[in-house]
Enzyme design. Structure first.
Site, mmCIF file in Angstrom:
data_model
loop_
_atom_site.group_PDB
_atom_site.id
_atom_site.type_symbol
_atom_site.label_atom_id
_atom_site.label_comp_id
_atom_site.label_asym_id
_atom_site.label_seq_id
_atom_site.Cartn_x
_atom_site.Cartn_y
_atom_site.Cartn_z
ATOM 1 N N LYS A 165 40.026 33.878 -39.879
ATOM 2 C CA LYS A 165 39.408 33.775 -38.555
ATOM 3 C C LYS A 165 38.381 32.629 -38.582
ATOM 4 O O LYS A 165 38.761 31.497 -38.812
ATOM 5 C CB LYS A 165 38.798 35.128 -38.169
ATOM 6 N N THR B 228 37.967 38.830 -43.557
ATOM 7 C CA THR B 228 39.248 38.117 -43.543
ATOM 8 C C THR B 228 38.983 36.629 -43.710
ATOM 9 O O THR B 228 37.913 36.127 -43.383
ATOM 10 C CB THR B 228 40.038 38.333 -42.225
ATOM 11 N N GLU C 139 50.692 41.765 -60.853
ATOM 12 C CA GLU C 139 49.950 43.019 -60.637
ATOM 13 C C GLU C 139 48.839 43.141 -61.671
ATOM 14 O O GLU C 139 49.046 42.887 -62.859
ATOM 15 C CB GLU C 139 50.893 44.214 -60.729
ATOM 16 N N TYR D 108 54.870 37.357 -59.917
ATOM 17 C CA TYR D 108 54.327 38.720 -59.884
ATOM 18 C C TYR D 108 53.112 38.780 -60.806
ATOM 19 O O TYR D 108 53.176 38.327 -61.944
ATOM 20 C CB TYR D 108 55.378 39.742 -60.360
ATOM 21 N N ARG E 269 45.864 33.524 -43.833
ATOM 22 C CA ARG E 269 45.768 34.919 -43.416
ATOM 23 C C ARG E 269 45.522 35.780 -44.641
ATOM 24 O O ARG E 269 46.222 35.663 -45.642
ATOM 25 C CB ARG E 269 47.060 35.386 -42.750
ATOM 26 N N ASP F 126 32.067 45.182 -41.988
ATOM 27 C CA ASP F 126 33.314 44.431 -41.816
ATOM 28 C C ASP F 126 32.969 43.113 -41.123
ATOM 29 O O ASP F 126 32.641 43.091 -39.935
ATOM 30 C CB ASP F 126 34.263 45.279 -40.951
HETATM 31 N N1 DSN Z 1 43.418 41.591 -34.502
HETATM 32 C C1 DSN Z 1 42.164 40.980 -34.816
HETATM 33 C C2 DSN Z 1 41.475 40.419 -33.615
HETATM 34 O O1 DSN Z 1 42.150 39.812 -32.795
HETATM 35 O O2 DSN Z 1 40.282 40.546 -33.488
HETATM 36 C C3 DSN Z 1 41.266 41.891 -35.557
HETATM 37 O O3 DSN Z 1 41.838 42.201 -36.767
#
Ligand code: DSN
Length: 421
Positions: free
Chosen positions: A231, A228, A58, A56, A237, A202
């Protein structure tokens, strides 16, 4: 190591272990074309199976609400300095558990419920958190949606300007989940300045492309950048936030913790740090260039097979094919592709009259097949498989399955790392 982990789990819990093994085999067997997925390195995956999970922490490095944080402080500080170097940002936060949590934190930091926020319409390629009514964003904020030009299907910057000057949003959100073209961040900055709005960008989908230098960076223009790591960036993730503004950075930190989340996932932050290290290597630029080259080659091959693509092609890692001319919905084709070991997702396309559960389009992306080592030469074959699935599924399904199996054996995913479940 991954073999050992799968064996250990299976020995104790056969039900879960068998599912992990089956998923491993599915990923190795299938052509993965979901644009938002990727396959990180073994060190990235391994970091998440460590005792960092137990801690933990925080708060932030050197300012925690728990003792014993000296090691995780190092992990988070390293992750922060690497992500700042990668994107040329002065401030960062690597704690968001996901892109949606990162975006929630931006709203929490910069706007108040009821404020006007502009975001891209879902059918034009936007994301749930950019103002969809069933999401916190659409439920709590006055959302003004912009879209693409109905003819060119390119982002309609004139419409963004007109709406921004008419509605005076407090924040304009740029970025998308299903938009195949480059985004002009400098122009959006001009519009945001004219409207006196914050500009949030984003980059969840294109973070890897930006880090690899094959998509312009929003860092010189945006007040906040959210992204993110799993991707195109090919990490674990999770989400992250960047800014060059000290005051906004302080607001983002409080918005993430305690505003949106409790304890950070330190094992995931360690994996993020490893992914950022990989992305700082020169090879990462080559990988990202190949992702884009493969997307262009796949788009050309899809066009040659008779598919209509949104905006006529792609500049990035993804494309959207209109499947309605084949008498199919996107969901129909997704299901057929699943049966022949090709994984993709149905997706709304601009002007779509079908429900989002069915959709008129299919979204295809190249990050994972590029991770496997595939190049331009393999793209026409993949487009041919998709065309056969759309037009001659019953008679061609065995042939497609055999072709996919051969291709995936030639370009292994983790088998190349000695994983042989
Ligand atoms: N769910 C994602 C996508 O497939 O583009 C976006 O967060």
């Amino acid at each position: 190591m991954l073999n050992d982990i799968m064996r250990l789990v299976t020995e104790y819990d056969g039900e879960i272990g068998e599912s992990i093994l089956a998923e491993y085999n599915r990923q190795e067997r299938n052509l993965e074309l979901i644009a938002s997925e990727n396959a990180p390195s073994v060190p990235v995956l391994a970091a998440m199976a460590t005792v960092l999970n137990n801690k933990y922490a925080e708060g932030y490095p050197n300012a925690r609400h728990y003792g014993g944080c000296e090691n995780v402080d190092v992990v988070e500080s390293v992750a922060l300095s690497r992500v700042k170097a990668l994107f040329g940002a002065k401030y960062a936060n690597v704690q968001p558990h996901s892109g949606s949590q990162a975006n929630f934190s931006v709203y929490q930091a910069l706007v108040r419920p009821g404020d006007t926020v502009m975001g891209m319409r879902l059918t034009a390629g936007g994301h749930l958190t950019h103002g969809v009514t069933t999401n916190f964003s659409g439920a709590n904020y006055n959302i003004v949606r912009y879209g693409v030009d109905p003819v060119t299907q390119l982002l309609d910057y004139d419409q963004v300007r007109e709406l921004a000057l008419r509605h005076h949003p407090k924040m304009i959100i740029a970025g998308a989940s299903a938009y195949p073209r480059l985004i002009d961040f400098a122009l959006l900055r001009e519009i945001a300045d004219e409207a006196r709005a914050y500009l949030m960008v984003d980059i969840a989908h294109i973070a890897g492309l930006i880090a690899g230098g094959v998509h312009p960076s929003p860092m010189p223009y945006a007040d906040v950048v959210s992204g993110t790591t799993h991707k195109s960036l090919r990490g674990p993730r999770g989400g992250f936030l960047l800014t060059n503004n000290a005051e906004i950075a302080a607001k983002l930190d409080s918005a993430v913790f305690p505003g949106a989340q409790g304890g950070p996932l330190m094992h995931v932050i360690a994996a993020k740090a490893i992914a950022f290290k990989e992305a700082l290597e020169p090879e990462f630029k080559l990988y990202q260039q190949q992702v884009v080259n493969n997307a262009k080659a796949l788009a050309d091959a899809m066009l040659a097979e008779g598919f209509k693509l949104v905006s006529g092609g792609t500049d990035n890692h993804l494309m959207l094919a209109d499947v309605r001319p084949f008498g199919l919905t996107g969901l129909d084709l997704e299901k057929r592709l699943d049966e022949v070991f090709i994984t993709a997702n149905h997706n709304s396309i601009p002007g779509d009259s079908l429900k989002s559960g069915e959709s008129g389009g299919i979204r295809l992306g190249t990050p994972t097949i590029t991770t496997r080592g595939m190049k331009e030469a393999q793209m026409p074959l993949i487009a041919k498989f998709i065309k056969l699935a759309a037009t001659k599924f019953d008679s061609a399904q065995h042939l497609i399955r055999d072709g996919v199996r051969t291709l995936c054996l030639e370009y292994p995913l983790y088998r190349a790392d000695g994983i042989d479940a």
